[in-house]
Design a protein around this motif. Structure first.
Motif, short mmCIF file in Angstrom:
data_model
loop_
_atom_site.label_atom_id
_atom_site.label_comp_id
_atom_site.label_asym_id
_atom_site.label_seq_id
_atom_site.Cartn_x
_atom_site.Cartn_y
_atom_site.Cartn_z
N MET B 1 -140.95 102.94 -0.31
CA MET B 1 -140.65 102.04 0.80
C MET B 1 -139.97 102.80 1.92
O MET B 1 -138.81 103.14 1.82
CB MET B 1 -139.72 100.92 0.34
CG MET B 1 -140.46 99.73 -0.22
SD MET B 1 -139.39 98.32 -0.42
CE MET B 1 -138.01 98.99 -1.33
N PRO B 2 -140.69 103.10 3.00
CA PRO B 2 -140.08 103.87 4.08
C PRO B 2 -139.07 103.01 4.84
O PRO B 2 -139.35 101.88 5.20
CB PRO B 2 -141.27 104.23 4.98
CG PRO B 2 -142.28 103.15 4.72
CD PRO B 2 -142.05 102.65 3.32
N SER B 3 -137.89 103.57 5.05
CA SER B 3 -136.92 102.90 5.89
C SER B 3 -136.99 103.47 7.29
O SER B 3 -137.45 104.60 7.48
CB SER B 3 -135.51 103.06 5.31
OG SER B 3 -135.40 102.31 4.13
N THR B 4 -136.55 102.70 8.25
CA THR B 4 -136.68 103.10 9.65
C THR B 4 -135.32 102.92 10.32
O THR B 4 -134.56 102.02 9.95
CB THR B 4 -137.67 102.15 10.37
OG1 THR B 4 -138.73 101.84 9.48
CG2 THR B 4 -138.23 102.78 11.63
N ILE B 5 -135.06 103.75 11.31
CA ILE B 5 -133.86 103.53 12.11
C ILE B 5 -134.22 102.57 13.24
O ILE B 5 -135.20 102.76 13.96
CB ILE B 5 -133.33 104.85 12.69
CG1 ILE B 5 -132.87 105.77 11.55
CG2 ILE B 5 -132.17 104.60 13.66
CD1 ILE B 5 -132.38 107.12 11.99
N THR B 13 -123.69 95.88 22.95
CA THR B 13 -123.42 97.26 22.53
C THR B 13 -124.61 97.80 21.74
O THR B 13 -125.16 97.11 20.89
CB THR B 13 -122.17 97.30 21.62
OG1 THR B 13 -121.10 96.65 22.30
CG2 THR B 13 -121.78 98.72 21.28
N GLU B 14 -125.00 99.05 22.04
CA GLU B 14 -126.08 99.67 21.26
C GLU B 14 -125.62 99.89 19.83
O GLU B 14 -124.57 100.50 19.60
CB GLU B 14 -126.44 101.04 21.88
CG GLU B 14 -127.02 100.98 23.26
CD GLU B 14 -128.54 100.92 23.25
OE1 GLU B 14 -129.15 101.59 22.40
OE2 GLU B 14 -129.10 100.17 24.08
N ARG B 15 -126.40 99.41 18.88
CA ARG B 15 -126.07 99.62 17.47
C ARG B 15 -127.32 100.08 16.75
O ARG B 15 -128.43 99.66 17.08
CB ARG B 15 -125.55 98.33 16.82
CG ARG B 15 -124.31 97.73 17.48
CD ARG B 15 -123.06 98.59 17.28
NE ARG B 15 -122.72 98.77 15.88
CZ ARG B 15 -121.91 97.94 15.19
NH1 ARG B 15 -121.38 96.89 15.78
NH2 ARG B 15 -121.62 98.19 13.93
N GLU B 16 -127.13 100.90 15.72
CA GLU B 16 -128.28 101.36 14.94
C GLU B 16 -128.13 100.94 13.50
O GLU B 16 -127.00 100.80 13.00
CB GLU B 16 -128.37 102.89 14.99
CG GLU B 16 -128.85 103.42 16.33
CD GLU B 16 -129.07 104.92 16.30
OE1 GLU B 16 -128.58 105.57 15.36
OE2 GLU B 16 -129.75 105.43 17.20
N LEU B 17 -129.24 100.74 12.84
CA LEU B 17 -129.19 100.52 11.40
C LEU B 17 -130.42 101.13 10.75
O LEU B 17 -131.43 101.38 11.42
CB LEU B 17 -129.11 99.03 11.06
CG LEU B 17 -130.40 98.21 11.12
CD1 LEU B 17 -130.32 97.07 10.12
CD2 LEU B 17 -130.60 97.65 12.52
N ILE B 18 -130.29 101.39 9.47
CA ILE B 18 -131.44 101.84 8.70
C ILE B 18 -131.99 100.63 7.99
O ILE B 18 -131.27 99.96 7.22
CB ILE B 18 -131.03 102.92 7.68
CG1 ILE B 18 -130.48 104.13 8.43
CG2 ILE B 18 -132.22 103.32 6.80
CD1 ILE B 18 -129.85 105.17 7.54
N ALA B 19 -133.25 100.31 8.28
CA ALA B 19 -133.80 99.06 7.78
C ALA B 19 -135.02 99.30 6.91
O ALA B 19 -135.85 100.16 7.21
CB ALA B 19 -134.18 98.15 8.94
N ARG B 20 -135.11 98.51 5.83
CA ARG B 20 -136.34 98.49 5.05
C ARG B 20 -137.34 97.57 5.76
O ARG B 20 -136.95 96.72 6.55
CB ARG B 20 -136.05 97.96 3.65
CG ARG B 20 -135.15 98.88 2.81
CD ARG B 20 -135.00 98.34 1.39
NE ARG B 20 -134.42 97.01 1.40
CZ ARG B 20 -134.67 96.09 0.48
NH1 ARG B 20 -135.50 96.34 -0.51
NH2 ARG B 20 -134.08 94.91 0.53
N PRO B 21 -138.62 97.69 5.42
CA PRO B 21 -139.61 96.83 6.08
C PRO B 21 -139.29 95.34 5.88
O PRO B 21 -139.54 94.53 6.76
CB PRO B 21 -140.93 97.20 5.38
CG PRO B 21 -140.70 98.57 4.84
CD PRO B 21 -139.25 98.67 4.51
N SER B 22 -138.73 95.02 4.72
CA SER B 22 -138.51 93.60 4.41
C SER B 22 -137.18 93.08 4.97
O SER B 22 -136.87 91.91 4.83
CB SER B 22 -138.54 93.38 2.90
OG SER B 22 -137.53 94.16 2.28
N THR B 23 -136.39 93.95 5.61
CA THR B 23 -135.11 93.49 6.14
C THR B 23 -135.33 92.58 7.35
O THR B 23 -135.98 92.99 8.32
CB THR B 23 -134.25 94.69 6.56
OG1 THR B 23 -134.12 95.59 5.46
CG2 THR B 23 -132.86 94.25 7.01
#
Lengths: 459, 192, 265
Positions: B1-5, B13-23
């Motif tokens: 399952m590839p996660s994406t930033i 505010t700019e925020r980043e997260l690492i997300a799974r496809p199903s998130t």
């Protein structure tokens, strides 16, 4: 903010000193700021590290024997940590009413050899993620032999109906009787003396509370070995005691953190999710969340009971009701939960706030193969009131009489003996009807206007 | 399952997260950013308790895979108040007893906010339509509708008095422009 | 569960992903409800959000909608005022922000009210298949569906002349409810007689229904209560039970709503 209407204190003038200072004035809710800023914490707003998720494999049958349960498919799903069957539950009974002395225990936490309603929990699956738990639950295989189902209260009590309960009857037994009873005066003599007999049949469907926040909890094992239960229960101590009984642990080993309920309406009084979530936490040593999906909330959480109510009145031409017979059936669904108590409340509510010299009431708590019903806002009373007041209107129409006058004529007065052999006091019903008539501009003739709860007119 | 930033402009505010496809966006807000104001009531888009503003528009965050809104502006109920000072909609909900259990309240307030950002002088009917996707099981809706109308009034009064409202200004720029860009005429690229 | 979400930047790239076995994701307002609640096989989806398929062109009386145009976009566009009643009858604002035009063409009944309107307007679709782009009538796609792997890119229709488009939806709640009966029609009246008419019914069958029988009754006839009542009996409907209404109820109230759609009362 001014009051909408002045408060009439005359009726209670000897009972209350001083004035009302809060009623009718605007007081800010203590929780409002938290609500509007999103800072009020509900149970699911907690995300403890290592949280596991519980999902349930449920019965697809209304009534069936369980021949085989195969959990191997669930265990093959990546991320599934444990399956829980009835064998893992230390005391596999929901015992909600045992705490107030009502038995027998009739509902397993997880089904054993049979299921009595569609949606009954059979296997719990604990997994690293919600998706894995859901997939695991879907992969459990259950073989059933279908048994005849009973889906209607009166059919359940009919001769030859299949008996669905192991206690041997499809109704709760009240001190040896098949129903909760009221006997007052002689209802048959009352009917014989009446000018008219007016009957009505009333029924309701189950009603789902549909709280916007689904029923659920998060259980977090503590360093000292206790379990901290974050729950949206409406009954923290019921939850504590029942969960301890089911787990076979002392109540001191549990701690319930509650108080914030995203809509309850009585639907979050049953203790359904906490015992399994605790068990999941105990078996994995990790925090566990068990929360209903919306579909589960709608299908398997308790409802308000469906009821059938038959009312037979003996009525004089002047509007006096001289006899009332009520036969009431509460559809408990497959298991008792709070329904035997609710049925007692229904009986206690009959024959309504009226003084009737001859009363005969039979209230049956009936088991069917439907989703268990339980507490909901005035359960046992609300549907009874719907039937009683619909019937009062029906009687008024039959007599060609103003429905408010019919009620004023029959309203109980202070000092009257009620059918339960309690003396009525503080009734105020007459005054409330008179005030309501004023508020809606409904004319009452002088003799009705002059009525008072303090005295009963002759006749 | 590839996660994406995934990058979000979250409450400005700019925020980043690492997300799974199903998130989902809802799960990203709640579980990753700790913004638990948006609630999960049904996960079906039916109850509206997870409503947030997505590029200025109200949206049910439970139905959005968060990777699909990479780069978007997201506003949640937590972004409305200026420190301890509630914004007009929040204050009106407090004043008019428009909350009971509080579970629907954040979503309800975001739907109301979206309405008032577009329509400063809504009718009662406008309010009813704006909140028709937000289920409240406790209050019976009337105090909510009254609160939204009252908030609209106090905003108009505030605007007339030239009151400075940084939160409201933040909502009015940026997000709205982006929305209009997105609905621009077709490029004709694949129109055949 | 969702195991991958692709975000292609063109229709061609999206089509290529579909060919590789992914399924299209428009607004997600149908697909995600299942993904959130149900176990199921792993699913790869292709989001159309950034594939250049969102937008509205009006050229003379030809209207072209990008497949990924949202219902909210339609609602906002004053040039499409005749569709406003239909669009605002669908779901709620926070769902319409996400839901797309093409998505609405493929949701099961009793949803798909926009599809009913577009079918009444005799819309045609641009469909990207292995042989390239082709045009399909919406009517055929509603009846037969599309082969897997094909992608709707555009929806095109002729704007109705003022006063010739009717949309009426009966639902359990006035707002945010699936349909009990939906009636969409394009209809002209000349000298008191019905001229051109296309009539589409929702909620009365598992698929949208072109009411050809009713159209025959109406065509050339005066638009009166009697004629409309006759028209209501001229098609074979196959209503169904669901949480919104029973099949019996749908059949029972269809004539009333056809009358309201065509006569306004």
């Amino acid at each position: 903010m001014g009051r909408l209407t002045p408060i009439d204190t005359t009726y209670f003038k000897d009972e209350r000193a001083g004035d009302f200072t809060v009623i009718g004035s605007a007081v800010q809710r203590s929780d409002a700021r938290g609500h509007v800023t999103g800072r009020t914490l509900f149970f699911e707003d907690l995300t403890p590290p290592g949280l596991t998720h519980v999902k349930i494999h449920r019965s697809t049958r209304h009534h069936a024997r369980i021949d085989r349960v195969d959990v191997s498919g669930a265990l093959e799903v990546p991320g599934v940590l444990r399956v829980i069957t009835h064998e893992d539950v230390p005391n596999n009974w929901y015992v909600v009413l045992r705490l107030i002395g009502v038995g027998p225990d009739d509902e397993p936490v997880l089904a054993e050899d049979r299921v009595l309603y569609r949606g009954e929990p059979i296997v719990a699956v604990v997994a690293e993620t919600e998706e894995a738990a859901r997939e695991g639950a879907a992969r459990v295989v259950v073989d059933y032999t279908d048994l005849p189902a009973v889906l209607d209260v009166e059919a359940a009590l009919a001769d030859g109906a299949p008996i669905i309960k192991q206690a041997g009857t499809n109704h709760f037994v009240y001190e040896g009787h098949p129903c909760r009873r009221i006997r007052f005066g002689d209802v048959e003599r009352g009917f014989a003396e009446a000018d008219r007999i007016i009957e009505g049949r009333y029924s309701s469907s189950p009603i789902e509370h549909a709280p916007v926040e689904p029923t659920g909890c998060i259980v977090v094992p503590q360093g000292d070995g206790r379990l901290r239960i974050h729950s949206n229960t409406q009954a923290a101590f019921f939850t504590l005691d029942n969960t301890a009984l089911i787990l076979g642990v002392p109540p001191t080993s549990l701690r319930v953190v509650g108080g914030t309920v995203g809509g309850g309406f009585g639907g979050k009084v049953d203790v359904i999710v906490e015992p399994l979530a605790c068990l999941a936490a105990m078996l994995t040593g990790r925090p566990a969340k068990y929360v209903y999906s919306r579909a589960e909330e709608m299908q398997v959480s308790s409802t308000r009971a469906a009821e059938h109510i038959h009312i037979k009145d003996g009525v004089m031409d002047d509007g006096r009701i001289v006899a009332r017979q009520v036969t009431l059936y509460v559809d408990a669904g497959a298991y008792s939960r709070h329904s035997p108590y609710g049925t007692t409340k229904a009986a206690a509510h009959m024959p309504g706030p009226y003084t009737i010299p001859n009363v005969h009431v039979d209230c049956y708590c009936v088991y069917t193969n439907r989703t268990p019903s339980s507490a909901m806002r005035g359960f046992g009373v609300t549907i009874g009131d719907f039937a009683l007041e619909s019937h009062m209107d029906h009687v008024a129409r039959e007599l060609g009489m103003d429905p408010l006058r019919l009620r004023l004529k029959n309203a109980y007065r202070d000092g009257d003996m009620k059918a339960h052999r309690k003396i009525a006091s503080g009734t105020a019903l007459v005054e409330v009807i008179q005030s309501a008539a004023d508020l809606v501009g409904h004319d009452l003739p002088p003799e009705y206007r002059a009525m008072s709860s303090a005295e009963r007119p002759e006749g | 399952m590839p996660s994406t930033i995934v990058t979000l402009k979250l409450n400005g505010t700019e925020r980043e997260l690492i997300a799974r496809p199903s998130t989902t966006l809802l799960s990203a807000l709640r579980d990753t950013f700790g913004l638990t104001g948006a609630k999960r009531g049904c996960a079906q888009g039916g109850c509206g308790s997870c409503t947030v503003l997505l590029d200025g528009r109200p949206a049910v965050s439970c139905l959005i895979p968060v990777v699909t809104v990479d780069g978007c502006a997201v506003e949640t109920v937590e972004g409305l108040a200026d420190g301890d000072r509630l914004d007009d909609v929040q204050q009106a909900f407090v004043d008019h007893f428009a909350t009971q259990c509080g579970f629907c309240t954040p979503g309800m307030i975001m739907s109301a906010t979206a309405l008032l950002n577009r329509e400063p002088a809504p009718t009662r009917q406008d309010v009813t339509e704006a909140i028709c996707g937000n289920v409240c099981r406790c209050t019976g809706y009337e105090p909510i509708v009254t609160a939204v109308l009252s908030a609209a009034e106090s905003r108009r009064d505030g605007a007339a008095e030239g009151r400075h409202d940084s939160a409201a200004e933040r909502r009015h720029d940026g997000a709205g422009e982006r929305h209009r860009d997105a609905a621009a005429p077709l490029s004709g690229k694949a129109a055949g | 569960m969702l195991i991958s979400v692709e975000m292609p930047d063109s229709a061609e790239a999206a089509h290529a992903s579909l060919q590789a076995g992914a399924v299209p994701l428009g607004g997600g307002t149908h697909l995600l409800t299942r993904m959130n609640d149900e176990a199921g096989p792993d699913l790869r989806v292709v989001s159309l959000r950034k594939a250049g398929l969102r937008g509205i062109d009006v050229d003379g009386d030809t209207v072209t909608l990008g497949a990924a145009t949202t219902l909210a976009d339609l609602e906002d566009d004053p040039r499409l005022g005749y569709l406003a009643g239909c669009v605002r009858s669908i779901a709620s604002p926070p769902v319409r922000t996400l839901a797309t035009v093409a998505g609405n063409l493929f949701v099961p009944q009793p949803y798909g009210d926009l599809a009913a309107a577009l079918l009444a307007l005799d819309a045609e679709l641009d469909v990207l298949g292995t042989a390239g782009l082709r045009r399909e009538r919406l009517e055929r796609v509603v009846a037969d569906g599309l082969p897997e792997g094909e992608l709707v890119t555009r929806i095109r229709f002729t704007a109705p002349a003022p006063g010739t488009f009717r949309f009426h939806k009966a639902s359990r709640r006035r707002l945010n409810s699936g349909s009990i009966v939906t009636v969409a029609a394009r209809l002209t009246v000349e000298d008191g007689l019905v001229g051109d008419v296309r009539l589409v019914l929702g909620g009365l069958s598992r698929r949208l229904l072109r009411a050809a029988g009713a159209e025959r009754v109406l065509r050339g006839a005066p638009l009166t209560a009697e004629v409309v009542a006759e028209a209501a009996g001229a098609d074979v409907i196959e209503p169904f039970d669901d949480a919104y209404a029973s099949a019996w109820y749908r059949a029972r109230v269809y004539p009333v709503h056809l009358r309201r759609a065509l006569l306004g009362a």
